[in-house]
Design a protein around this motif. Structure first.
Motif, PDB file in Angstrom:
ATOM      1  N   LEU A  74      -5.967  -5.456  -3.758  1.00  0.00           N
ATOM      2  CA  LEU A  74      -5.211  -6.053  -2.659  1.00  0.00           C
ATOM      3  C   LEU A  74      -3.762  -5.567  -2.669  1.00  0.00           C
ATOM      4  N   TYR A  75      -3.164  -5.499  -3.863  1.00  0.00           N
ATOM      5  CA  TYR A  75      -1.789  -5.031  -3.975  1.00  0.00           C
ATOM      6  C   TYR A  75      -1.678  -3.570  -3.530  1.00  0.00           C
ATOM      7  N   LEU A  76      -2.587  -2.718  -3.989  1.00  0.00           N
ATOM      8  CA  LEU A  76      -2.543  -1.307  -3.606  1.00  0.00           C
ATOM      9  C   LEU A  76      -2.762  -1.119  -2.113  1.00  0.00           C
ATOM     10  N   ARG A  77      -3.615  -1.941  -1.528  1.00  0.00           N
ATOM     11  CA  ARG A  77      -3.804  -1.862  -0.070  1.00  0.00           C
ATOM     12  C   ARG A  77      -2.498  -2.187   0.651  1.00  0.00           C
ATOM     13  N   THR A  78      -1.765  -3.166   0.138  1.00  0.00           N
ATOM     14  CA  THR A  78      -0.471  -3.529   0.717  1.00  0.00           C
ATOM     15  C   THR A  78       0.525  -2.388   0.560  1.00  0.00           C
ATOM     16  N   VAL A  79       0.532  -1.782  -0.628  1.00  0.00           N
ATOM     17  CA  VAL A  79       1.428  -0.647  -0.891  1.00  0.00           C
ATOM     18  C   VAL A  79       1.118   0.499   0.067  1.00  0.00           C
ATOM     19  N   PHE A  80      -0.144   0.871   0.181  1.00  0.00           N
ATOM     20  CA  PHE A  80      -0.522   1.993   1.042  1.00  0.00           C
ATOM     21  C   PHE A  80      -0.241   1.688   2.512  1.00  0.00           C
ATOM     22  N   ALA A  81      -0.428   0.450   2.919  1.00  0.00           N
ATOM     23  CA  ALA A  81      -0.111   0.073   4.302  1.00  0.00           C
ATOM     24  C   ALA A  81       1.385   0.238   4.563  1.00  0.00           C
ATOM     25  N   GLN A  82       2.210  -0.139   3.596  1.00  0.00           N
ATOM     26  CA  GLN A  82       3.656   0.020   3.739  1.00  0.00           C
ATOM     27  C   GLN A  82       4.035   1.504   3.789  1.00  0.00           C
ATOM     28  N   GLU A 142       2.142   3.955   4.878  1.00  0.00           N
ATOM     29  CA  GLU A 142       1.731   4.444   6.192  1.00  0.00           C
ATOM     30  C   GLU A 142       2.727   4.026   7.262  1.00  0.00           C
ATOM     31  N   LYS A 143       3.239   2.807   7.140  1.00  0.00           N
ATOM     32  CA  LYS A 143       4.204   2.302   8.116  1.00  0.00           C
ATOM     33  C   LYS A 143       5.483   3.131   8.095  1.00  0.00           C
ATOM     34  N   VAL A 144       6.040   3.386   6.918  1.00  0.00           N
ATOM     35  CA  VAL A 144       7.295   4.150   6.863  1.00  0.00           C
ATOM     36  C   VAL A 144       7.071   5.592   7.303  1.00  0.00           C
ATOM     37  N   GLN A 145       5.898   6.141   7.006  1.00  0.00           N
ATOM     38  CA  GLN A 145       5.592   7.493   7.464  1.00  0.00           C
ATOM     39  C   GLN A 145       5.523   7.534   8.988  1.00  0.00           C
ATOM     40  N   ARG A 146       4.843   6.580   9.569  1.00  0.00           N
ATOM     41  CA  ARG A 146       4.711   6.499  11.028  1.00  0.00           C
ATOM     42  C   ARG A 146       6.093   6.365  11.680  1.00  0.00           C
ATOM     43  N   GLU A 147       6.949   5.508  11.115  1.00  0.00           N
ATOM     44  CA  GLU A 147       8.289   5.310  11.659  1.00  0.00           C
ATOM     45  C   GLU A 147       9.130   6.581  11.560  1.00  0.00           C
ATOM     46  N   LEU A 148       9.041   7.273  10.421  1.00  0.00           N
ATOM     47  CA  LEU A 148       9.799   8.507  10.246  1.00  0.00           C
ATOM     48  C   LEU A 148       9.356   9.555  11.261  1.00  0.00           C
ATOM     49  N   LEU A 149       8.074   9.754  11.406  1.00  0.00           N
ATOM     50  CA  LEU A 149       7.573  10.753  12.354  1.00  0.00           C
ATOM     51  C   LEU A 149       7.961  10.405  13.784  1.00  0.00           C
ATOM     52  N   LEU A 150       7.944   9.133  14.100  1.00  0.00           N
ATOM     53  CA  LEU A 150       8.352   8.694  15.433  1.00  0.00           C
ATOM     54  C   LEU A 150       9.826   9.028  15.674  1.00  0.00           C
ATOM     55  N   ARG A 151      10.672   8.753  14.688  1.00  0.00           N
ATOM     56  CA  ARG A 151      12.102   9.053  14.824  1.00  0.00           C
ATOM     57  C   ARG A 151      12.371  10.560  14.902  1.00  0.00           C
ATOM     58  N   ALA A 208       7.300   2.438  -1.019  1.00  0.00           N
ATOM     59  CA  ALA A 208       7.256   3.138   0.266  1.00  0.00           C
ATOM     60  C   ALA A 208       8.500   4.010   0.443  1.00  0.00           C
ATOM     61  N   ALA A 209       9.653   3.535  -0.010  1.00  0.00           N
ATOM     62  CA  ALA A 209      10.879   4.342   0.060  1.00  0.00           C
ATOM     63  C   ALA A 209      10.731   5.585  -0.811  1.00  0.00           C
ATOM     64  N   LEU A 210      10.138   5.431  -1.975  1.00  0.00           N
ATOM     65  CA  LEU A 210       9.891   6.571  -2.858  1.00  0.00           C
ATOM     66  C   LEU A 210       9.017   7.602  -2.141  1.00  0.00           C
ATOM     67  N   TYR A 211       7.974   7.121  -1.481  1.00  0.00           N
ATOM     68  CA  TYR A 211       7.091   8.025  -0.740  1.00  0.00           C
ATOM     69  C   TYR A 211       7.835   8.729   0.394  1.00  0.00           C
ATOM     70  N   VAL A 212       8.645   7.987   1.142  1.00  0.00           N
ATOM     71  CA  VAL A 212       9.324   8.604   2.280  1.00  0.00           C
ATOM     72  C   VAL A 212      10.346   9.634   1.806  1.00  0.00           C
ATOM     73  N   TYR A 213      10.953   9.421   0.640  1.00  0.00           N
ATOM     74  CA  TYR A 213      11.825  10.446   0.064  1.00  0.00           C
ATOM     75  C   TYR A 213      11.012  11.712  -0.231  1.00  0.00           C
ATOM     76  N   CYS A 214       9.842  11.555  -0.834  1.00  0.00           N
ATOM     77  CA  CYS A 214       8.980  12.714  -1.136  1.00  0.00           C
ATOM     78  C   CYS A 214       8.555  13.414   0.157  1.00  0.00           C
ATOM     79  N   LEU A 215       8.147  12.634   1.126  1.00  0.00           N
ATOM     80  CA  LEU A 215       7.720  13.194   2.413  1.00  0.00           C
ATOM     81  C   LEU A 215       8.863  13.944   3.083  1.00  0.00           C
ATOM     82  N   THR A 216      10.040  13.367   3.062  1.00  0.00           N
ATOM     83  CA  THR A 216      11.206  14.001   3.670  1.00  0.00           C
ATOM     84  C   THR A 216      11.531  15.328   2.995  1.00  0.00           C
ATOM     85  N   HIS A 217      11.474  15.333   1.679  1.00  0.00           N
ATOM     86  CA  HIS A 217      11.735  16.572   0.947  1.00  0.00           C
ATOM     87  C   HIS A 217      10.728  17.652   1.358  1.00  0.00           C
ATOM     88  N   CYS A 218       9.471  17.279   1.444  1.00  0.00           N
ATOM     89  CA  CYS A 218       8.426  18.247   1.799  1.00  0.00           C
ATOM     90  C   CYS A 218       8.551  18.687   3.255  1.00  0.00           C
TER      91      CYS A 218
END
Length: 111
Positions: A13-21, A23-32, A73-83
């Protein structure tokens, strides 16, 4: 037949919450950035971001950083941004959440 045991496991349940978050930050970044989620460049970017995220998350956990869904999620978005940047997709720095602990880990991961 028993019910869905995975669906009740607190770790799952915790990991599902993490992955949902994440996905949310990724979606927001791509939208921006005005990038379609179906852009052909995103496959390699996401694969590279995932690899770097896995390494960064291990380091963050060992150092007591990224202790909740938002920080992970912030850690992920930093990685995504770098890539994205490596793949010549400009990301304005003001789109990233400010977190020096995460930024320090990523300097280590990407050097």
């Amino acid at each position: 037949m028993t019910g869905d045991e995975w669906g009740r496991d607190p770790q799952v349940l915790y990991l599902r919450t993490v992955f949902a978050q994440m996905e949310k930050v990724q979606r927001e970044l791509l939208l921006r950035l005005h990038i379609s989620p179906f852009d052909y460049r995103l496959r390699r970017v996401r694969e590279a971001a995932l690899k770097s995220f896995e390494k960064a998350w291990r380091l963050a956990v060992n150092r007591g950083i990224a202790n909740n869904e938002e920080e992970i999620a912030a850690l992920y978005v930093y990685c995504l941004t770098h890539c994205l940047t490596i793949n010549r997709i400009h990301v304005p720095p003001d789109l990233l959440p400010l977190n020096e602990g995460i930024a320090g880990i990523l300097r280590e991961v990407f050097t």
